[in-house]
Write a protein that holds these residues in place. Structure first.
Motif, PDB file in Angstrom:
ATOM      1  N   ASN A 281       3.386   5.958  -2.796  1.00 34.84           N
ATOM      2  CA  ASN A 281       4.596   6.664  -3.242  1.00 34.84           C
ATOM      3  C   ASN A 281       4.610   6.833  -4.754  1.00 34.84           C
ATOM      4  OD1 ASN A 281       5.522   6.859  -0.637  1.00 34.84           O
ATOM      5  ND2 ASN A 281       7.105   5.299  -0.832  1.00 34.84           N
ATOM      6  N   PHE A 282       4.163   5.806  -5.465  1.00 33.81           N
ATOM      7  CA  PHE A 282       4.154   5.876  -6.931  1.00 33.81           C
ATOM      8  C   PHE A 282       3.276   7.025  -7.420  1.00 33.81           C
ATOM      9  CE2 PHE A 282       2.069   4.885 -10.950  1.00 33.81           C
ATOM     10  CZ  PHE A 282       3.169   4.731 -11.782  1.00 33.81           C
TER      11      PHE A 282
ATOM     12  N   PHE B 133       2.065  -4.394 -10.211  1.00 33.28           N
ATOM     13  CA  PHE B 133       2.029  -2.968 -10.530  1.00 33.28           C
ATOM     14  C   PHE B 133       1.249  -2.254  -9.438  1.00 33.28           C
ATOM     15  CE2 PHE B 133      -1.019  -5.463 -12.959  1.00 33.28           C
ATOM     16  CZ  PHE B 133      -2.226  -4.993 -12.456  1.00 33.28           C
ATOM     17  N   PRO B 134       1.368  -0.926  -9.356  1.00 35.08           N
ATOM     18  CA  PRO B 134       0.646  -0.185  -8.313  1.00 35.08           C
ATOM     19  C   PRO B 134      -0.806   0.072  -8.694  1.00 35.08           C
ATOM     20  CG  PRO B 134       2.002   1.316  -9.586  1.00 35.08           C
ATOM     21  CD  PRO B 134       2.297  -0.061 -10.105  1.00 35.08           C
TER      22      PRO B 134
ATOM     23  N   HIS C  72       2.895  13.443  -9.520  1.00 26.61           N
ATOM     24  CA  HIS C  72       2.620  14.886  -9.514  1.00 26.61           C
ATOM     25  C   HIS C  72       3.563  15.604 -10.478  1.00 26.61           C
ATOM     26  CE1 HIS C  72       0.716  14.432  -5.276  1.00 26.61           C
ATOM     27  NE2 HIS C  72      -0.172  14.299  -6.222  1.00 26.61           N
ATOM     28  N   ASP C  73       4.680  14.954 -10.796  1.00 22.21           N
ATOM     29  CA  ASP C  73       5.600  15.455 -11.807  1.00 22.21           C
ATOM     30  C   ASP C  73       4.892  15.372 -13.165  1.00 22.21           C
ATOM     31  OD1 ASP C  73       7.499  15.626 -13.855  1.00 22.21           O
ATOM     32  OD2 ASP C  73       9.082  14.736 -12.633  1.00 22.21           O
TER      33      ASP C  73
ATOM     34  N   LEU D 168       0.827  -1.207   0.000  1.00 22.50           N
ATOM     35  CA  LEU D 168       0.000   0.000   0.000  1.00 22.50           C
ATOM     36  C   LEU D 168       0.860   1.256   0.000  1.00 22.50           C
ATOM     37  CD1 LEU D 168      -2.792  -1.029   2.548  1.00 22.50           C
ATOM     38  CD2 LEU D 168      -2.937  -0.995   0.056  1.00 22.50           C
ATOM     39  N   GLN D 169       1.921   1.254   0.812  1.00 18.07           N
ATOM     40  CA  GLN D 169       2.815   2.415   0.869  1.00 18.07           C
ATOM     41  C   GLN D 169       3.525   2.622  -0.465  1.00 18.07           C
ATOM     42  OE1 GLN D 169       5.036   0.928   4.233  1.00 18.07           O
ATOM     43  NE2 GLN D 169       4.173   2.487   5.602  1.00 18.07           N
ATOM     44  N   TRP D 170       3.940   1.523  -1.082  1.00 23.08           N
ATOM     45  CA  TRP D 170       4.615   1.626  -2.379  1.00 23.08           C
ATOM     46  C   TRP D 170       3.680   2.230  -3.423  1.00 23.08           C
ATOM     47  CZ3 TRP D 170       3.817  -1.611  -6.914  1.00 23.08           C
ATOM     48  CH2 TRP D 170       4.711  -1.313  -7.953  1.00 23.08           C
ATOM     49  N   CYS D 171       2.431   1.778  -3.424  1.00 19.27           N
ATOM     50  CA  CYS D 171       1.447   2.335  -4.368  1.00 19.27           C
ATOM     51  C   CYS D 171       1.280   3.835  -4.145  1.00 19.27           C
ATOM     52  CB  CYS D 171       0.107   1.629  -4.205  1.00 19.27           C
ATOM     53  SG  CYS D 171       0.080  -0.105  -4.742  1.00 19.27           S
TER      54      CYS D 171
END
Length: 477
Positions: free
Chosen positions: A165-166, A242-243, A171-172, A160-163
């Protein structure tokens, strides 16, 4: 027969480990981590370092490497492979590429490899001379893909945290536009469906292509790293996840609270955990818990060429990497049972791609990139140093005039064989702000290696002797 071969391999590993343990006790062993992201020049650096050491006896190329300048070096040779389960570093192939016509850069790392050198020298230390006039230092160097390094911080995250962060990274606006195809594929995913492995594989392939596109655009923080450089895991299900989007994750959480489970989410979550358990952790435990010296190579110039997004991502990636190693002062007990990295060099590579008066700027730029992480490392008692160097020099310095004023210029041959003379531009002294990128005026070239002179055995370099002195000088006294 297979059992006997397995026993022999186990015995060789035991003998190698016992030998290393004895050398650690006598402080006659250095395990060197050469760390850097893709294209930072690790393979060329290790090839040149081995080349310089093997030919260092009486060399005039290493004036600041004290064991050479004091004429105490007896000789250097390669020893048998330190770990029979790890590939041999492709030194000979690297030399062949660099000595070809025209010269070529060695192939980039696509797996883990090692090289062991034995450095025999006359002791300078009175204490050591009481035991013997001569000593031998065992130097182990490990090479590995830069992409794999960036997976180490994933050990601190759950799926969940990895998703999260992705999607924070998206936002870029550049990354977000590169992810359009992936986002479209993800929108077709129905979390109420049964787990369809072919659908998971298809979306994973689109996600992997997104990561490749990010890499081509100059992004450095590519995760998971094995997706873009899978090695022996090509096609394995452990690389097929994948996220999910924040909306999808919210739906999963709400349904879990009702006691309902999503088979698709369960599969993706399991794949991420298996990636941590069966890919990242074994790699980390085998290769990163025994290092006691480290060189971090940073290609600041290529990141500057690519623009703000690449430079800022490189800065972020380096600080992520620094959290993955053990830093701290070393003593005999720690060297045997839990060695830490006690010397760390930050090295800006490819300094021959700028003019000499810009090299101090390059060092200051590097130090501004690592300032916060370096303060923490120094607090732990680690000796650090920053430098700008070139493992294999590719350019010649000349002079010209601009508006009637003399300037330094570089002459070299580009990768496609065109000889050019130019002033590449000025290197900023600190991490640039946003306004800098609107008015920057540099174009740092990408030169190919120069042919080696007939009377030279070792490759020309810039400050490689400084690097050797910092990393090994105190071990060769």
């Amino acid at each position: 027969m297979l059992s006997k071969l397995s026993q022999n391999a186990s015995m060789q590993r035991f003998q190698s480990q016992a030998k290393v343990l004895g050398h650690r006790l006598m402080d006659h062993h250095v395990s060197l981590a050469v760390t850097g992201l893709s294209k930072s020049g690790k393979t060329a650096f290790i090839t040149s370092l081995v080349n310089q050491l093997l030919n260092a006896r009486g060399s005039s190329e290493l004036p600041f490497f004290s064991v050479v300048s004091e004429d105490r070096l007896i000789g250097v040779k390669r020893d048998v492979q330190p770990d029979v389960t790890v590939a041999r570093f492709a030194y000979e192939q690297g030399l062949e590429s660099l000595n070809s016509e025209p010269p070529r850069w060695p192939e980039s790392t696509n797996g883990v490899s090692q090289v062991r050198l034995l450095i025999k020298y006359r002791n300078q230390s009175r204490l050591r001379r009481l035991v013997s006039e001569h000593s031998t230092l065992t130097l182990d160097i490990t090479d590995y893909p830069g992409e794999w390094l960036l997976d180490l911080p994933l050990l601190e995250l759950d799926y969940l945290q990895w998703c999260q962060n992705f999607w924070d990274d998206l936002h870029d606006p550049i990354k977000s536009s590169l992810a359009e195809n992936f986002k479209a594929e993800l929108a077709t995913l129905d979390l109420t469906d049964t787990a369809d492995e072919m659908q998971i594989q298809r979306i994973s392939e689109v996600f992997t292509q997104f990561l490749h596109n990010c890499k081509e655009q100059g992004y450095q923080l590519i995760q998971p790293g094995r997706f873009v450089l899978p090695g022996e895991l090509l096609g394995a299900p452990v690389l097929q996840f994948f996220p999910l989007t924040p909306t999808q994750l919210k739906w999963v959480t709400e349904n879990q609270q009702k006691g309902e489970q999503s088979a698709l989410f369960g599969l993706l979550n399991s794949r991420f955990e298996q990636y941590q358990k069966k890919v990242i952790k074994p790699f980390y435990k085998k290769h990163f818990k025994r290092f006691d010296r480290q060189i971090i190579l940073v290609d600041c110039l290529s990141a500057l060429n690519m623009g703000a997004h690449s430079f800022n991502d490189l800065r972020k990636a380096i600080n992520w990497l620094l959290g993955s190693f053990h830093y701290g002062t070393s003593n005999i007990l720690k060297r045997i049972f839990s060695p830490n990295i006690d010397k760390l060099m930050f090295a800006a590579s490819k300094s021959d791609h700028i003019t000499p008066e810009q090299q101090s700027n390059l060092v200051m730029l590097l130090e501004s990139m690592i300032h916060e992480a370096r303060q923490h490392i120094q607090y732990e008692g680690v000796e650090t140093e920053s430098t700008a160097f070139s493992a294999i020099r590719t350019s010649q310095v000349g002079s010209s005039a601009l508006n009637g004023e003399p300037i330094q210029v570089l002459k070299g041959t580009t990768i496609d064989g065109k000889t050019i003379t130019l002033f590449p531009g000025e290197v900023p002294k600190e991490c640039p702000d946003q306004s800098f990128w609107q008015h920057q005026g540099f174009a740092f070239p990408n030169f190919r290696p120069m042919p080696k002179s007939d009377n030279k055995i070792a490759f020309p370099h810039i400050r490689l002797d400084h690097v050797l002195q910092f990393v090994l000088g105190d071990k060769l006294e």
